[in-house]
Design an enzyme around this catalytic site. Structure first.
Site, short mmCIF file in Angstrom:
data_model
loop_
_atom_site.label_atom_id
_atom_site.label_comp_id
_atom_site.label_asym_id
_atom_site.label_seq_id
_atom_site.Cartn_x
_atom_site.Cartn_y
_atom_site.Cartn_z
N GLU A 51 -1.05 -5.38 8.63
CA GLU A 51 -0.25 -4.84 9.73
C GLU A 51 -0.92 -5.13 11.07
O GLU A 51 -2.13 -4.93 11.20
CB GLU A 51 -0.11 -3.32 9.55
CG GLU A 51 0.54 -2.94 8.24
CD GLU A 51 0.66 -1.43 8.05
OE1 GLU A 51 0.30 -0.66 8.97
OE2 GLU A 51 1.10 -1.03 6.95
N LYS B 21 -0.82 -9.57 2.97
CA LYS B 21 -0.08 -9.05 4.13
C LYS B 21 -0.94 -8.02 4.82
O LYS B 21 -1.64 -7.26 4.14
CB LYS B 21 1.24 -8.41 3.67
CG LYS B 21 1.99 -7.69 4.79
CD LYS B 21 3.37 -7.26 4.35
CE LYS B 21 3.44 -5.88 3.73
NZ LYS B 21 2.88 -4.77 4.53
N GLU C 220 9.56 -3.91 10.27
CA GLU C 220 9.93 -2.60 9.72
C GLU C 220 10.44 -1.69 10.84
O GLU C 220 9.78 -1.52 11.87
CB GLU C 220 8.71 -1.97 9.01
CG GLU C 220 9.04 -0.61 8.42
CD GLU C 220 8.02 -0.12 7.40
OE1 GLU C 220 7.05 -0.85 7.08
OE2 GLU C 220 8.18 1.02 6.91
N ASP D 231 0.85 -1.20 0.00
CA ASP D 231 0.00 0.00 0.00
C ASP D 231 0.89 1.25 0.00
O ASP D 231 0.38 2.37 -0.07
CB ASP D 231 -1.01 -0.01 1.15
CG ASP D 231 -0.36 -0.03 2.51
OD1 ASP D 231 0.88 -0.17 2.59
OD2 ASP D 231 -1.09 0.10 3.52
N SER D 232 2.21 1.05 0.01
CA SER D 232 3.13 2.17 -0.22
C SER D 232 2.87 2.78 -1.59
O SER D 232 3.34 3.89 -1.88
CB SER D 232 4.59 1.70 -0.13
OG SER D 232 4.81 0.58 -0.98
N ASP E 223 -0.91 -6.37 -0.24
CA ASP E 223 -1.21 -5.69 1.03
C ASP E 223 -2.72 -5.48 1.16
O ASP E 223 -3.40 -5.19 0.16
CB ASP E 223 -0.56 -4.29 0.99
CG ASP E 223 0.52 -4.14 2.05
OD1 ASP E 223 0.60 -4.98 2.96
OD2 ASP E 223 1.29 -3.17 1.94
O1 KIV Z 1 3.59 -1.12 1.59
C1 KIV Z 1 4.77 -1.49 1.56
O2 KIV Z 1 5.52 -1.22 0.62
C2 KIV Z 1 5.25 -2.27 2.69
C3 KIV Z 1 6.73 -2.48 2.76
C4 KIV Z 1 7.36 -1.26 3.31
C5 KIV Z 1 7.08 -3.69 3.55
O3 KIV Z 1 4.50 -2.67 3.51
#
Ligand code: KIV
Length: 263
Positions: free
Chosen positions: A113, A111, A180, A42-43, A81
């Site tokens: 958090e 993934k 992280e 989600d970056s 994500d």
């Molecule tokens: O969203 C992302 O790119 C991430 C990485 C920083 C692990 O979660």
């Protein structure tokens, strides 16, 4: 690369490589370069869509990127994500979003958090056949609560908390955990006690694998965090190419005879 290769790599002491990817063009390049895991992070909100944080990212933003990366990846394990607001409320909400990432996006895993409080989410997804990658330490979706981009797990109690969160995710069935911005000794301890791989980002060299945001890795960002090494200067090269193209069009040296049909 399949899910069982993750544990195998840890057992053999073979470092795992992960990069973010948000489109088919870069996913194909990273896949061909032998990167083990592609993360549609989600970056994308910061790197591709110009947001300050990952918080505005939606499932509808994520799905086209997940599809593009999944279509391009031939070898890599594709991890999607789950964006802020799409999984926290209940294991059922989490399952519904994860199913979309696999069914509509073609991802192999998801993934999200958070620690022990999301163990039930991990358990339900695992029982439903969806591999889960955890994400601990600095969790960007909780940036407002954490008071900014700050190293997590400093001090004895915080470190112990992080270790028990990681254990709870592993016990619930997570297949790997991203760490992280965690002090290296804490990441080392988590790596030692977990049966599943840790993938570090700003967590030192002792993790079982490493992940970087590709924009940082390739030198596309004007600013990158201290832990992100630039392995190339792609941004400068792209700038040069665009500038030279503009010049060539203006001075009419492009297109030349070799680019032209029937003079
Ligand atoms: O969203 C992302 O790119 C991430 C990485 C920083 C692990 O979660």
């Amino acid at each position: 690369m399949r899910v069982h290769h993750l544990r195998q790599a840890k057992e053999r002491g073979e470092p795992l490589t992960m990069l973010t990817a948000y489109d088919a063009v870069t996913a194909r390049i990273f896949d061909e370069a032998g990167i083990d895991m592609l993360l549609i992070g989600d970056s994308m909100g910061n790197t591709m869509h110009g947001h300050e944080t990952t918080i505005p990212v939606t499932v509808d933003d994520m799905l086209p990127a997940v599809r593009a990366v999944s279509r391009a990846a031939q070898r890599a394990f594709v991890v999607a994500d789950l964006p802020f607001g799409s999984y926290e409320a209940s294991p059922q909400q989490c399952l519904a979003t994860a199913v979309r990432m696999l069914k509509e996006g073609g991802a192999h895993a998801v993934k999200f958090e958070g620690g022990a409080h999301l163990a039930e989410h991990v358990r339900l997804l695992t029982r439903s056949g969806i591999p889960v990658v955890g994400h601990l330490g600095f969790t960007p979706q909780a940036e407002n609560l954490l008071g900014g981009k700050r190293v997590q797990g400093r001090g004895h109690d915080a470190a112990e908390h992080l270790v028990s969160d990681a254990m709870a995710l592993a016990d619930a069935g997570a297949v790997a955990v991203v760490l992280e911005m965690v002090p290296a000794p804490v990441a080392d301890r988590v790596t030692e006690v977990l049966p599943i791989p840790t993938i570090g980002i700003g967590a030192g060299p002792g993790c079982d694998g490493q992940v970087l945001v590709w924009i940082d890795m390739a030198g596309m960002a004007s600013w990158s965090p201290r832990f992100a090494k630039r392995f190339g200067e792609v941004g400068a090269e792209l700038y040069r190419a665009a500038r030279d193209y503009g010049r060539a069009v203006r001075e009419r040296s492009f297109p030349g005879p070799e680019h032209t049909f029937e003079k």
